[in-house]
Motif scaffolding. Structure first.
Motif, PDB file in Angstrom:
ATOM      1  N   VAL A  33       0.859  -1.192   0.000  1.00 21.86           N
ATOM      2  CA  VAL A  33       0.000   0.000   0.000  1.00 21.86           C
ATOM      3  C   VAL A  33       0.892   1.238   0.000  1.00 21.86           C
ATOM      4  O   VAL A  33       2.053   1.186   0.418  1.00 21.86           O
ATOM      5  N   PRO A  34       0.373   2.400  -0.462  1.00 21.45           N
ATOM      6  CA  PRO A  34       1.169   3.624  -0.533  1.00 21.45           C
ATOM      7  C   PRO A  34       0.956   4.534   0.678  1.00 21.45           C
ATOM      8  O   PRO A  34       0.225   4.180   1.617  1.00 21.45           O
ATOM      9  N   GLU A  35       1.569   5.719   0.625  1.00 25.23           N
ATOM     10  CA  GLU A  35       1.365   6.700   1.693  1.00 25.23           C
ATOM     11  C   GLU A  35       1.449   8.130   1.166  1.00 25.23           C
ATOM     12  O   GLU A  35       2.350   8.475   0.396  1.00 25.23           O
ATOM     13  N   HIS A  36       0.508   8.936   1.590  1.00 20.60           N
ATOM     14  CA  HIS A  36       0.590  10.399   1.558  1.00 20.60           C
ATOM     15  C   HIS A  36      -0.198  10.887   2.768  1.00 20.60           C
ATOM     16  O   HIS A  36      -1.369  10.540   2.923  1.00 20.60           O
ATOM     17  N   THR A  37       0.442  11.671   3.631  1.00 17.12           N
ATOM     18  CA  THR A  37      -0.288  12.175   4.794  1.00 17.12           C
ATOM     19  C   THR A  37      -1.333  13.201   4.381  1.00 17.12           C
ATOM     20  O   THR A  37      -2.408  13.289   4.972  1.00 17.12           O
ATOM     21  N   HIS A  38      -1.001  13.981   3.341  1.00 20.01           N
ATOM     22  CA  HIS A  38      -1.885  15.023   2.836  1.00 20.01           C
ATOM     23  C   HIS A  38      -1.295  15.508   1.516  1.00 20.01           C
ATOM     24  O   HIS A  38      -0.132  15.223   1.205  1.00 20.01           O
ATOM     25  N   TYR A  60      -4.692  10.153  -4.550  1.00 19.84           N
ATOM     26  CA  TYR A  60      -3.605  10.812  -3.828  1.00 19.84           C
ATOM     27  C   TYR A  60      -4.147  11.641  -2.664  1.00 19.84           C
ATOM     28  O   TYR A  60      -3.488  11.793  -1.635  1.00 19.84           O
ATOM     29  N   THR A  61      -5.325  12.186  -2.818  1.00 16.99           N
ATOM     30  CA  THR A  61      -5.911  13.028  -1.775  1.00 16.99           C
ATOM     31  C   THR A  61      -6.752  12.224  -0.790  1.00 16.99           C
ATOM     32  O   THR A  61      -7.254  12.782   0.184  1.00 16.99           O
ATOM     33  N   ARG A  62      -6.897  10.913  -1.039  1.00 21.04           N
ATOM     34  CA  ARG A  62      -7.795  10.087  -0.229  1.00 21.04           C
ATOM     35  C   ARG A  62      -7.082   8.874   0.376  1.00 21.04           C
ATOM     36  O   ARG A  62      -7.733   7.947   0.878  1.00 21.04           O
ATOM     37  N   THR A  63      -5.759   8.879   0.356  1.00 22.52           N
ATOM     38  CA  THR A  63      -4.980   7.706   0.753  1.00 22.52           C
ATOM     39  C   THR A  63      -5.125   7.390   2.241  1.00 22.52           C
ATOM     40  O   THR A  63      -5.007   8.279   3.089  1.00 22.52           O
ATOM     41  N   GLY A 119      10.376  10.921  -1.610  1.00 25.00           N
ATOM     42  CA  GLY A 119       9.276  11.874  -1.625  1.00 25.00           C
ATOM     43  C   GLY A 119       9.368  12.850  -2.780  1.00 25.00           C
ATOM     44  O   GLY A 119      10.190  13.766  -2.747  1.00 25.00           O
ATOM     45  N   TRP A 120       8.531  12.646  -3.817  1.00 22.64           N
ATOM     46  CA  TRP A 120       8.522  13.600  -4.944  1.00 22.64           C
ATOM     47  C   TRP A 120       7.830  14.912  -4.553  1.00 22.64           C
ATOM     48  O   TRP A 120       8.146  15.971  -5.088  1.00 22.64           O
ATOM     49  N   ASN A 121       6.897  14.821  -3.605  1.00 20.42           N
ATOM     50  CA  ASN A 121       6.088  15.991  -3.238  1.00 20.42           C
ATOM     51  C   ASN A 121       6.810  16.788  -2.149  1.00 20.42           C
ATOM     52  O   ASN A 121       6.546  16.629  -0.955  1.00 20.42           O
ATOM     53  N   THR A 122       7.728  17.634  -2.587  1.00 19.19           N
ATOM     54  CA  THR A 122       8.540  18.383  -1.622  1.00 19.19           C
ATOM     55  C   THR A 122       7.710  19.381  -0.816  1.00 19.19           C
ATOM     56  O   THR A 122       8.101  19.742   0.300  1.00 19.19           O
ATOM     57  N   ASP A 123       6.561  19.802  -1.357  1.00 14.73           N
ATOM     58  CA  ASP A 123       5.674  20.673  -0.582  1.00 14.73           C
ATOM     59  C   ASP A 123       5.091  19.914   0.607  1.00 14.73           C
ATOM     60  O   ASP A 123       4.971  20.451   1.715  1.00 14.73           O
ATOM     61  N   GLU A 124       4.725  18.664   0.389  1.00  4.47           N
ATOM     62  CA  GLU A 124       4.229  17.798   1.466  1.00  4.47           C
ATOM     63  C   GLU A 124       5.318  17.580   2.508  1.00  4.47           C
ATOM     64  O   GLU A 124       5.066  17.686   3.713  1.00  4.47           O
TER      65      GLU A 124
END
Length: 286
Positions: A33-38, A60-63, A119-124
């Motif tokens: 499974v993947p992960e994105h906190t937000h 991505y917004t609902r993980t 982490g590609w999403n450096t803003d996150e």
């Protein structure tokens, strides 16, 4: 070569527990499974697939949280490996994350593998206080610190981003450690990082023409003095007999297939079809 499943979790469709149970019952070896906190609404970071701030999938917004998801999966399965593709350890406190992972490994009977990303999403990452230009260094320290907590009776670690004095922390992982796989583009820089701090490589989506990259990985691995073999996990889209046989000969150890964002009945039917196709390619098992 073993076959596994990756579920892009969300708050709709099949649950991780149901998906893992179905994957185990249809003969698959692993469940990821993947992960994105937000996902920050305003971002400068471009997604690797779209090349801009747009997202290829609204999940991505609902993980779901990966460790809660895998704990639910562990409770209804007995043998399937439990992993992440990929988790983002640097978005957590390393001491508490080490406890979470070790607890899941202990309770599942030693079935946990950590698939981690830079982490590609450096803003996150920035919202978690991680400097974008230091994300690889932070991850290395987190992995080293967690491994100290997993392995040592009195663990301690002193780095630039993680510091703690002699400490007790149980449970320990069943095998004494948790294998660490890194999901990132197959470059010399990535493979050098893995040879120093990891146990294997997870490809990025669409990264399937990998013969030269595999050769580079194995060269860097050997040059680093590693006596073992790296685990290589490839994200595939649909089974192709010629490609799978080629990968097996080149050192690929695992191939993962994604699940559709559908109901349990539809997902189970998909898994049965997929399992049948793979059995036709490898009739003597994998």
């Amino acid at each position: 070569m073993k076959f596994g499943i990756v579920l892009f979790t969300s708050d709709r469709g099949i649950t991780p527990a149901a998906a893992a149970r179905a994957a185990e019952e249809t003969g698959f070896h692993s469940f990821y499974v993947p992960e994105h906190t937000h996902i920050p609404v305003k971002r400068e970071a471009a997604h690797p697939q779209t090349g801009d701030a747009s997202l290829p999938d609204d999940r991505y917004t609902r993980t779901l949280d990966p460790w809660v998801s895998l704990a639910m999966a562990a409770a209804v399965t007995e043998r399937i490996e439990l992993s992440t593709a990929v988790a983002l350890p640097v978005e957590h406190d390393p001491i508490t994350l080490a406890k979470t992972i070790a607890s899941l490994d202990h309770l599942s009977g030693g079935r946990v593998t950590l698939g981690a990303g830079f982490g590609w999403n450096t803003d996150e990452l920035g919202d978690h206080g991680v400097p974008p230009n230091k994300r690889r260094t932070v991850l290395r320290e987190y992995i080293e610190a967690m491994r100290a907590l997993w392995a040592q009776d009195e663990a301690e670690y002193q780095g630039d981003f993680v510091k703690f004095g002699p400490s007790w922390a149980w449970p320990k992982p069943v095998r004494g450690d948790v294998p660490v796989l890194i999901g990132a583009a197959g470059t010399e820089r990535t493979f050098t990082w893995i040879a120093r701090s990891g146990d294997g490589w997870i490809t990025t989506p669409g990264e399937t023409d990998i013969s030269e990259r595999l050769a580079l990985l194995h060269k860097i691995w050997a040059d680093a003095g590693r006596a073992d073999k790296p685990r290589v996990v490839v994200l595939d889209f649909k089974p192709d007999a010629e490609r799978l046989v080629k990968w097996a000969g080149e050192g690929v150890t695992d191939v993962l297939y994604g699940l559709p964002d559908k109901s349990e009945a539809e997902v189970r039917a998909y898994l049965e079809r997929l399992s049948g196709k793979l059995a036709a390619i490898f009739p003597d098992g994998n």
